[in-house]
Motif scaffolding. Structure first.
Motif, PDB file in Angstrom:
ATOM      1  N   THR A  50      11.437  28.052 -74.290  1.00 24.62           N
ATOM      2  CA  THR A  50       9.981  28.053 -74.159  1.00 24.62           C
ATOM      3  C   THR A  50       9.451  26.693 -73.732  1.00 24.62           C
ATOM      4  O   THR A  50       8.591  26.577 -72.853  1.00 24.62           O
ATOM      5  CB  THR A  50       9.323  28.466 -75.493  1.00 24.62           C
ATOM      6  N   GLY A  51       9.999  25.603 -74.327  1.00 27.60           N
ATOM      7  CA  GLY A  51       9.520  24.262 -73.993  1.00 27.60           C
ATOM      8  C   GLY A  51       9.749  23.907 -72.537  1.00 27.60           C
ATOM      9  O   GLY A  51       8.900  23.303 -71.881  1.00 27.60           O
ATOM     10  N   ALA A  52      10.916  24.305 -72.007  1.00 25.61           N
ATOM     11  CA  ALA A  52      11.217  24.032 -70.603  1.00 25.61           C
ATOM     12  C   ALA A  52      10.283  24.810 -69.685  1.00 25.61           C
ATOM     13  O   ALA A  52       9.842  24.302 -68.648  1.00 25.61           O
ATOM     14  CB  ALA A  52      12.668  24.393 -70.313  1.00 25.61           C
ATOM     15  N   LYS A  53       9.978  26.039 -70.052  1.00 27.31           N
ATOM     16  CA  LYS A  53       9.033  26.840 -69.255  1.00 27.31           C
ATOM     17  C   LYS A  53       7.658  26.186 -69.223  1.00 27.31           C
ATOM     18  O   LYS A  53       7.010  26.108 -68.174  1.00 27.31           O
ATOM     19  CB  LYS A  53       8.935  28.254 -69.823  1.00 27.31           C
ATOM     20  N   GLU A  54       7.218  25.698 -70.377  1.00 32.16           N
ATOM     21  CA  GLU A  54       5.902  25.043 -70.439  1.00 32.16           C
ATOM     22  C   GLU A  54       5.898  23.763 -69.604  1.00 32.16           C
ATOM     23  O   GLU A  54       4.900  23.440 -68.947  1.00 32.16           O
ATOM     24  CB  GLU A  54       5.550  24.732 -71.902  1.00 32.16           C
ATOM     25  N   PHE A  55       7.014  23.056 -69.625  1.00 32.31           N
ATOM     26  CA  PHE A  55       7.124  21.819 -68.844  1.00 32.31           C
ATOM     27  C   PHE A  55       7.015  22.119 -67.349  1.00 32.31           C
ATOM     28  O   PHE A  55       6.300  21.438 -66.608  1.00 32.31           O
ATOM     29  CB  PHE A  55       8.455  21.133 -69.161  1.00 32.31           C
ATOM     30  N   LEU A  56       7.711  23.151 -66.886  1.00 32.66           N
ATOM     31  CA  LEU A  56       7.660  23.511 -65.477  1.00 32.66           C
ATOM     32  C   LEU A  56       6.282  24.045 -65.091  1.00 32.66           C
ATOM     33  O   LEU A  56       5.845  23.878 -63.948  1.00 32.66           O
ATOM     34  CB  LEU A  56       8.747  24.534 -65.158  1.00 32.66           C
ATOM     35  N   LYS A  57       5.596  24.674 -66.034  1.00 37.06           N
ATOM     36  CA  LYS A  57       4.220  25.112 -65.771  1.00 37.06           C
ATOM     37  C   LYS A  57       3.306  23.912 -65.538  1.00 37.06           C
ATOM     38  O   LYS A  57       2.435  23.936 -64.666  1.00 37.06           O
ATOM     39  CB  LYS A  57       3.691  25.946 -66.942  1.00 37.06           C
ATOM     40  N   LEU A  58       3.514  22.857 -66.341  1.00 38.03           N
ATOM     41  CA  LEU A  58       2.727  21.636 -66.153  1.00 38.03           C
ATOM     42  C   LEU A  58       2.962  21.052 -64.768  1.00 38.03           C
ATOM     43  O   LEU A  58       2.041  20.552 -64.116  1.00 38.03           O
ATOM     44  CB  LEU A  58       3.086  20.604 -67.222  1.00 38.03           C
ATOM     45  N   LYS A  59       4.214  21.120 -64.310  1.00 36.03           N
ATOM     46  CA  LYS A  59       4.532  20.604 -62.980  1.00 36.03           C
ATOM     47  C   LYS A  59       3.872  21.441 -61.895  1.00 36.03           C
ATOM     48  O   LYS A  59       3.225  20.909 -60.976  1.00 36.03           O
ATOM     49  CB  LYS A  59       6.051  20.587 -62.784  1.00 36.03           C
ATOM     50  N   SER A  60       4.009  22.756 -61.961  1.00 34.72           N
ATOM     51  CA  SER A  60       3.460  23.623 -60.916  1.00 34.72           C
ATOM     52  C   SER A  60       1.936  23.601 -60.890  1.00 34.72           C
ATOM     53  O   SER A  60       1.322  23.806 -59.835  1.00 34.72           O
ATOM     54  CB  SER A  60       3.957  25.061 -61.111  1.00 34.72           C
ATOM     55  N   SER A  61       1.329  23.304 -62.020  1.00 34.99           N
ATOM     56  CA  SER A  61      -0.140  23.243 -62.075  1.00 34.99           C
ATOM     57  C   SER A  61      -0.686  21.915 -61.569  1.00 34.99           C
ATOM     58  O   SER A  61      -1.897  21.768 -61.394  1.00 34.99           O
ATOM     59  CB  SER A  61      -0.618  23.475 -63.513  1.00 34.99           C
ATOM     60  N   GLY A  62       0.174  20.932 -61.367  1.00 31.03           N
ATOM     61  CA  GLY A  62      -0.260  19.621 -60.896  1.00 31.03           C
ATOM     62  C   GLY A  62      -0.563  18.629 -61.993  1.00 31.03           C
ATOM     63  O   GLY A  62      -0.915  17.486 -61.709  1.00 31.03           O
ATOM     64  N   THR A  63      -0.399  19.040 -63.243  1.00 30.56           N
ATOM     65  CA  THR A  63      -0.717  18.156 -64.367  1.00 30.56           C
ATOM     66  C   THR A  63       0.173  16.915 -64.380  1.00 30.56           C
ATOM     67  O   THR A  63      -0.274  15.826 -64.767  1.00 30.56           O
ATOM     68  CB  THR A  63      -0.565  18.921 -65.700  1.00 30.56           C
ATOM     69  N   LEU A  64       1.414  17.060 -63.961  1.00 31.81           N
ATOM     70  CA  LEU A  64       2.361  15.943 -64.000  1.00 31.81           C
ATOM     71  C   LEU A  64       2.336  15.097 -62.725  1.00 31.81           C
ATOM     72  O   LEU A  64       3.112  14.153 -62.587  1.00 31.81           O
ATOM     73  CB  LEU A  64       3.778  16.472 -64.232  1.00 31.81           C
ATOM     74  N   GLY A  65       1.445  15.432 -61.792  1.00 28.88           N
ATOM     75  CA  GLY A  65       1.327  14.649 -60.569  1.00 28.88           C
ATOM     76  C   GLY A  65       2.449  14.922 -59.597  1.00 28.88           C
ATOM     77  O   GLY A  65       3.063  15.998 -59.595  1.00 28.88           O
ATOM     78  N   ASN A  66       2.758  13.918 -58.759  1.00 29.29           N
ATOM     79  CA  ASN A  66       3.743  14.080 -57.694  1.00 29.29           C
ATOM     80  C   ASN A  66       5.168  13.717 -58.087  1.00 29.29           C
ATOM     81  O   ASN A  66       6.062  13.728 -57.244  1.00 29.29           O
ATOM     82  CB  ASN A  66       3.347  13.225 -56.486  1.00 29.29           C
ATOM     83  N   ILE A  67       5.390  13.395 -59.346  1.00 30.33           N
ATOM     84  CA  ILE A  67       6.729  12.983 -59.747  1.00 30.33           C
ATOM     85  C   ILE A  67       7.735  14.090 -59.437  1.00 30.33           C
ATOM     86  O   ILE A  67       7.569  15.235 -59.842  1.00 30.33           O
ATOM     87  CB  ILE A  67       6.765  12.619 -61.259  1.00 30.33           C
TER      88      ILE A  67
END
Length: 558
Positions: A193-210
């Protein structure tokens, strides 16, 4: 002792040999001009000179930067110095549970050996602590133990770390994230679940361009399981190589079904990913991962960060050549034909800065600075001289370029690397450097040939040394073996012929800087080792060893 430019001083050495009965003495001349250059090139507070089995260290004190800057030749500053100021290290966050294979992955890609293993111990990891190995100080590792089921704390820790780094100075910014999972079996769970949430943050743009690259580890075990489960009908009439290929093809298909497909469906079709194994027969998987990483960094970070990615890694010699080209394009390589950068400079000073940049990009573990030494620099100059006066291939005959030629290096190394005999480089020992090295740089057919030869031959010698060293501490023996093997191979002669053909077939007007650069890039890329050949070549090369060493020039028996 206070030194100025133009001064010289000597160290008088007395020593005993042959069971202490015979005595000897030697005056070692030390030249501050050379010392200041090495200080500038290595960015260290000391100068090291090796004489036979003796290592002489001169430690600087006071304001050495001001003294060095007064020398006009030091205006030829290495391009890598400017890159290191803007981006001193490649910084990566590796996320994954203990046991997933992070230590082995980092060890094999960045060449840090056992040092990193102690960093991957069970327990809590401080994600803000940047681990820098003394074996490779051009990369920084930040570690996260992964996302625990049902816990938001680990996810918030990683998110906070990425956001903080995004607001820091360029020298402290994060360049990439590797999200590691062990390659699952059919029916196994891919993402917690945690990994899924992390990838959601990435796809939503929350984590920026990293850049976030998903890494499936221990892929060799996955292939082995597939091979064990092949049915008899599929195996009928197949040899070992055919069975290996069948298992690999089926593993790729199953990986697509159980990993890649679901990952893209969840995280989007553009999520970068790589399946990897640190087993010696799967080196190409590590090369693919670092190539993907470098490509992602080049798209989302400053150009210096992409170059530093290539400098920090020790898995892919092709990226070293690519980074050398990028560094050369910034200033010195692109002006060889017009001589605008090197005008009125001593040829030795021009070669010095070219040499420093190339050696820095390869980033060997060279604590004694052998590759920056006067002895090695002179060895490369003498190699250029030897090839210049030696026989050349028939210019009407098509030059055979390719990996088959690179492969001959392995056999030559095996023949030369006897267990006891010292390595003899086929260059006249103690020969005086050619007069042209001390001349002022002025563009001509001969000068252009020599500079092109120096750049290309040095690069391909270091590629040979890469095959020998495997991230071990460099020795003079290994360096001499690389030079001798390269000289013995047909590759060195063909490269020389290629440079001669290029120079004689073009008119002065056609010999533009851009074309000269393109031609050097062309030949280096043609002789670059690709991913599929590295494992095969290294398997044929006997271990050189880091404990066995010898002087640059073997002492004659008295």
């Amino acid at each position: 002792m206070e030194l100025s430019h133009g001064d010289t001083f000597s160290l008088h050495m007395r020593y005993k040999k042959w069971r202490g009965i015979k005595t000897g003495h030697k005056d070692i001349i030390l030249n501050p001009e050379e010392m200041f250059r090495v200080y500038s090139a290595n960015e260290r507070q000391e100068f090291t000179k090796v004489y036979k089995k003796f290592r002489i260290v001169v430690v600087f004190s006071g304001n050495t930067s001001n003294v060095a800057a007064s020398d006009e030749s030091l205006e030829l500053r290495p391009t890598t110095s400017e890159i290191f100021q803007k981006c001193p290290r490649f910084r990566i966050l590796v996320i994954g549970k203990t046991g997933v294979g992070k230590s082995s992955l980092i060890k094999h890609i960045f060449g840090v050996e056992e040092t990193i293993a102690s960093h991957d111990m069970p327990g809590d990891a401080n994600i803000d602590h940047g681990f820098i190995s003394p074996l490779n100080d051009r990369f920084v590792l930040h570690d996260s133990k992964g996302f625990e089921p049902g816990s938001k704390a680990s996810l918030e820790t990683v998110q906070g770390f990425i956001e903080r780094r995004r607001n820091m100075s360029a020298q402290e910014q994060l360049h990439a994230v590797w999200l590691c999972f062990q390659t699952p079996h059919a029916g196994g769970r891919l993402l917690e679940t945690g990994a899924k949430e992390f990838l959601k943050l990435k796809s939503s743009g929350t984590l920026g361009n990293i850049p976030i690259i998903v890494v499936f580890t221990k892929y060799d075990l996955f292939i082995d399981r597939i091979e064990r489960n092949l049915d008899e009908i599929s195996l009928k009439g197949l040899g070992n190589d055919a069975i290996k290929k069948l298992a690999k093809d089926r593993a790729e298909a199953e990986l697509q079904d159980i990993c890649i497909g679901p990952l893209k469906k969840f995280a989007g079709p553009d999520i970068p990913h790589a399946e990897i194994s640190t087993h010696k027969n799967h080196r190409e998987t590590l090369i693919r991962l670092i190539s993907i990483t470098e490509n992602c960094v080049s798209k989302h970070s400053a150009p210096e960060a992409a170059v530093m990615t290539s400098i920090a890694q020790r898995a892919h010699p092709g990226l070293k050549i690519k980074a050398s080209i990028e560094v050369g394009k910034k200033r010195y390589w692109k002006a060889l034909a017009s001589s605008t950068t090197f005008n009125n400079r001593k040829t030795w000073d021009c070669l010095y800065v070219l040499h420093t940049d190339i050696v820095r990009v390869w980033n060997f573990y060279d604590p004694h600075h052998y590759l920056h030494s006067q002895e090695f620099r002179e060895m490369i100059v003498k190699m250029v001289d030897k090839l210049e006066v030696g026989p050349t291939a028939n210019p009407t005959k098509t030059i055979t370029i390719g990996l088959s030629m690179v492969g001959t290096i392995a056999g030559i190394v095996s023949a030369l690397a006897g267990p006891a005999a010292p390595i003899v480089v086929p260059i006249a020992a103690g020969a005086v450097l050619a007069v042209w090295v001390h001349d002022v740089y002025q563009i001509s057919h001969a000068v252009l040939q020599r500079f092109m030869s120096y750049i290309v031959h040095l690069t391909l010698v270091l590629q040979t040394l890469y095959l020998l060293s495997e991230s071990q501490e460099l020795t003079r023996r290994a360096i001499k073996l690389a030079v001798a093997s390269y000289l013995e191979s047909p590759m060195s002669g063909e490269v020389h012929t290629w440079i001669q053909e290029y120079d004689t077939q073009l008119t002065v007007l056609e010999r533009a800087d851009r074309d000269t650069l393109d031609k050097m890039v062309e030949v280096m890329q043609l002789y670059s080792i690709n991913a599929e050949e590295i494992s095969m070549l290294q398997a044929k090369i006997p271990p050189v060893g880091s404990s066995l060493d010898e002087p640059w020039e073997t002492e004659k028996s008295s």
